[in-house]
Design an enzyme around this catalytic site. Structure first.
Site, short mmCIF file in Angstrom:
data_model
loop_
_atom_site.label_atom_id
_atom_site.label_comp_id
_atom_site.label_asym_id
_atom_site.label_seq_id
_atom_site.Cartn_x
_atom_site.Cartn_y
_atom_site.Cartn_z
N VAL A 249 2.70 3.47 -3.23
CA VAL A 249 2.05 4.49 -4.09
C VAL A 249 1.26 5.44 -3.20
O VAL A 249 0.44 5.00 -2.39
CB VAL A 249 1.08 3.84 -5.11
CG1 VAL A 249 0.40 4.91 -5.96
CG2 VAL A 249 1.79 2.82 -5.97
N GLU B 60 0.82 -1.22 0.00
CA GLU B 60 0.00 0.00 0.00
C GLU B 60 0.85 1.27 0.00
O GLU B 60 0.56 2.24 -0.69
CB GLU B 60 -0.91 -0.01 1.24
CG GLU B 60 -1.80 1.19 1.41
CD GLU B 60 -2.81 1.33 0.28
OE1 GLU B 60 -3.69 0.48 0.18
OE2 GLU B 60 -2.70 2.30 -0.50
N LYS C 122 5.26 4.67 -9.86
CA LYS C 122 3.97 4.55 -9.15
C LYS C 122 2.82 4.32 -10.13
O LYS C 122 1.94 3.50 -9.87
CB LYS C 122 3.74 5.79 -8.30
CG LYS C 122 4.75 5.89 -7.15
CD LYS C 122 4.72 7.25 -6.52
CE LYS C 122 5.70 7.36 -5.36
NZ LYS C 122 5.87 8.76 -4.93
N GLU D 222 15.70 15.66 -2.72
CA GLU D 222 17.03 15.10 -2.41
C GLU D 222 18.11 16.01 -3.02
O GLU D 222 17.82 16.78 -3.94
CB GLU D 222 17.17 13.73 -3.09
CG GLU D 222 16.02 12.79 -2.84
CD GLU D 222 16.32 11.84 -1.70
OE1 GLU D 222 17.49 11.65 -1.37
OE2 GLU D 222 15.35 11.30 -1.14
#
Ligand SMILES: NC(=O)c1ccc[n+]([C@@H]2O[C@H](COP(=O)([O-])OP(=O)(O)OC[C@H]3O[C@@H](n4cnc5c(N)ncnc54)[C@H](OP(=O)(O)O)[C@@H]3O)[C@@H](O)[C@H]2O)c1
Length: 400
Positions: free
Chosen positions: A127, A124, A200, A185
């Protein structure tokens, strides 16, 4: 208490321990036995952590303990995460993960191993972070044929686009803000080039078809080429630029179309209002119509909460497989060049007549730059658009 182990005690892994300890009372409401983190596998020790005494460095200690019922894999990467997950599943230990890279690459394979050994492989959190999306797709949509999914699936790029829009920043300035605030990042490539949302949407497309869609098969564009003039044009068209993962499942052929790219989303569309680091996923069922899922797409506790929701479902189904409807065959993809869209296009002003001759029924968009001509095309195939826009040296964004 049901004993579990966490593999990888980083952001999400440590969040799982926090969710389990902080919300033990809530967990016991639906699951009176309660959960306990017996082991934490990591490369490092955590001497200052309240969990220091549970840290181990050998996966076999976990796999050989008959008390362990579920493993949370939050190490990330393909290996050794795949190997550890496979070995756990082969012993009947369910695995719950947030690791989208592994799910996209080998999730179908692990789902089959889980089925063969009467345990479960759930993901779960891979995504939409904390947003419940995969479980609703599996349960609430059992009676539906899902035709489309459109999602803002990456909080970092949505934050960057929102800052560009609200503060009139250029892409590089908004990226720097995202990095300064810890949303991007140091190496932001996976986000800004669209690889993360591409993984995703590939996972969502796999669940919709029940067959594997790998992100390498998905056409992927990021937002690094978007500039503030694009956003100004979008505003003039009563739209906003959003990085979307889209898939369309054709019921008559069973084939699926999948893409990640920036789109100009019209005002009034539910995804238009999804701003900052939030994610939004619109699912279209053939009977239910459009349903919108919205919330925190990443972050320690939201993501950990989603992993723990999977853990609870696994222990409630101990000894049997939760069928996620995914096997290890390849999905049939629709050739992206055959799909149709309208495009917003920018060319140099001296190409205006050529553009009008190439495209039928174009609508000009007023430009602040006299050296530029901007317009919107009618509906054209990708193949036709690619050929014509190349002749014009055009910059373009699809319209939703
Ligand atoms: N952070 C989020 O908001 C978020 C949201 C959704 C999904 N995810 C996904 O969740 C996964 C974990 O993300 P994260 O942000 O928690 O990463 P992270 O903070 O880097 O944590 C990963 C942890 O696993 C450890 N580790 C790496 N390889 C290992 C190995 N071979 N054996 C044992 N431990 C190992 C790392 O140790 P070292 O630090 O020593 O390498 C680190 O402590 C990733 O797949 C990510 O894409 C994250």
């Amino acid at each position: 208490m049901v004993q579990i182990a966490i593999l990888g005690f980083g952001t999400v892994g440590s969040g799982i321990a926090e969710v389990i300890d902080g919300n033990q009372e809530e967990i016991r409401r639906d699951f009176p036995e309660g959960l306990n983190v017996k082991y934490i596998l990591d490369l490092r020790d955590f001497p200052d952590s309240p969990y220091a005494d549970r840290v181990v460095h050998d996966i076999d200690i976990i796999l050989n303990d008959p008390e362990i019922r579920v493993i949370c894999e939050t190490m990330g990467g393909k290996n050794p995460a795949f190997d550890f997950s496979r070995r756990a599943l082969e012993r009947g230990i369910s695995v719950c993960t947030s690791n989208k890279e592994l799910v996209d690459a080998l999730g179908g394979k692990l789902a089959v191993v889980a089925k063969e050994h009467n345990c479960s492989y759930l993901f779960e959190a891979s995504v939409g972070g904390g947003i419940p999306i995969l479980r609703p797709l599996r349960t609430s949509f059992s009676q539906e044929f899902v035709t489309d999914i459109l999602g803002i699936l990456n909080g970092t790029t949505n934050y960057i686009l929102t800052k560009m829009e609200e503060e009139g920043l250029e892409f590089s300035e908004a990226l720097k803000q995202a990095q300064d605030n810890g949303y991007a990042e140091k190496n932001p490539e996976a986000d800004i080039e669209g690889y993360d949302p591409c993984r995703k949407i590939a996972i969502l497309a796999s669940l919709v078809t029940g067959k594997n869609v790998k992100y390498q098969q998905v056409p992927c564009e990021g937002i690094s080429a978007i500039d503030k003039a694009d956003l100004a044009y979008a505003r003039r068209l009563n739209r906003a630029v959003k990085l979307l993962g889209v898939c369309h499942h054709d019921r008559s052929t069973g084939k699926i179309f999948v893409r990640t790219a920036p789109y100009m989303v019209p005002q009034g569309h539910p995804l238009h209002a999804v701003n900052d680091v939030f994610n939004g996923i619109l699912v279209r069922g053939n009977m239910v119509g459009d349903l919108m899922f919205y919330g925190s797409g990443a972050g320690k506790l939201p993501t950990a909460s989603a992993v723990v929701s999977d853990v609870i479902e696994c222990v409630q189904n101990q000894g049997r497989n939760i069928d996620i409807g995914l096997n290890n065959t390849e999905a049939e993809l629709i050739d992206p060049m055959t799909t149709k869209s309208r495009f917003f296009v920018r060319v140099s002003a001296d190409k205006a007549a050529e553009a009008a001759a190439l495209f039928d029924g174009i609508e000009a968009v007023s430009s602040e730059d006299p050296a530029e001509y901007a317009f919107v095309t009618g509906v054209v195939t990708e193949a036709e658009f690619a050929e014509k826009s190349q002749k014009l040296g055009a910059k373009s964004i699809r319209l939703l």
